[in-house]
Design an enzyme around this catalytic site. Structure first.
Site, PDB file in Angstrom:
ATOM      1  N   HIS A   1       0.807  -1.155   0.113  1.00 35.06           N
ATOM      2  CA  HIS A   1      -0.136   0.056  -0.018  1.00 35.06           C
ATOM      3  C   HIS A   1       0.924   1.172  -0.148  1.00 35.06           C
ATOM      4  CE1 HIS A   1       0.676   1.267   4.103  1.00 35.06           C
ATOM      5  NE2 HIS A   1       0.500   0.038   4.471  1.00 35.06           N
ATOM      6  N   CYS A   2       0.184   2.241  -0.290  1.00 33.66           N
ATOM      7  CA  CYS A   2       0.804   3.545  -0.378  1.00 33.66           C
ATOM      8  C   CYS A   2      -0.245   4.547   0.090  1.00 33.66           C
ATOM      9  CB  CYS A   2       1.324   4.058  -1.680  1.00 33.66           C
ATOM     10  SG  CYS A   2       0.330   4.183  -3.124  1.00 33.66           S
ATOM     11  N   ARG A   3      -0.316   5.913  -0.224  1.00 35.00           N
ATOM     12  CA  ARG A   3      -1.350   6.786   0.113  1.00 35.00           C
ATOM     13  C   ARG A   3      -2.530   6.442  -0.672  1.00 35.00           C
ATOM     14  NH1 ARG A   3      -2.581  11.774  -2.131  1.00 35.00           N
ATOM     15  NH2 ARG A   3      -3.845  13.118  -0.887  1.00 35.00           N
TER      16      ARG A   3
ATOM     17  N   GLY B   1      -2.585   4.158  -3.737  1.00 32.58           N
ATOM     18  CA  GLY B   1      -2.761   3.049  -4.496  1.00 32.58           C
ATOM     19  C   GLY B   1      -1.866   2.972  -5.805  1.00 32.58           C
TER      20      GLY B   1
ATOM     21  N   LEU C   1      -4.101   4.338   1.798  1.00 35.68           N
ATOM     22  CA  LEU C   1      -4.489   4.900   3.169  1.00 35.68           C
ATOM     23  C   LEU C   1      -5.508   5.721   2.925  1.00 35.68           C
ATOM     24  CD1 LEU C   1      -1.057   5.440   5.122  1.00 35.68           C
ATOM     25  CD2 LEU C   1      -2.763   3.261   5.190  1.00 35.68           C
TER      26      LEU C   1
END
Length: 112
Positions: free
Chosen positions: A69-71, A73, A98
């Site tokens: 994951h990241c902020r 996607g 997130l």
């Protein structure tokens, strides 16, 4: 069957269901250190730009479910493609990252 450009995904609700059932997958966070410090899901931090050099750190998880994951996607989708190309079979991108987690699961999680 997935096309060559398709990235396998998992929704935040699917991840939460797994976690609530005690089946927490290995989480890999590909954001920067500052982003991780601001908000995280307690995953392993491996910045996207360092993933090729650090992929060996994930070797022991090769046969387990990895959720990247990241902020939002986007960066994690690139990481998933890299991991799939390097022989990892059970890798999922956290759809919406997130931001989706904060919106749908935990509104107290900071967004930026």
């Amino acid at each position: 069957m997935l096309g060559s450009s398709a990235v396998p995904e998992m929704t935040v609700r699917e991840l939460k269901t797994l976690m609530d059932a005690g089946k927490r997958p290995m989480l890999v966070d590909v954001r920067g250190e500052e982003e991780y410090a601001a908000a995280n899901l307690d995953g392993m931090l491996i910045r996207l730009d360092t993933l090729p050099a650090r992929v060996a750190e994930l070797e022991s998880y090769r046969d387990e479910l990895l959720v990247v994951h990241c902020r939002s996607g986007a960066r994690s989708a690139n990481a998933v493609q890299f991991l799939l190309a390097n022989g990892f079979k059970n890798v999922r991108n956290l759809k919406g990252g997130l931001m989706a987690w904060s919106r749908e699961i935990d509104p107290s999680m900071p967004t930026y």
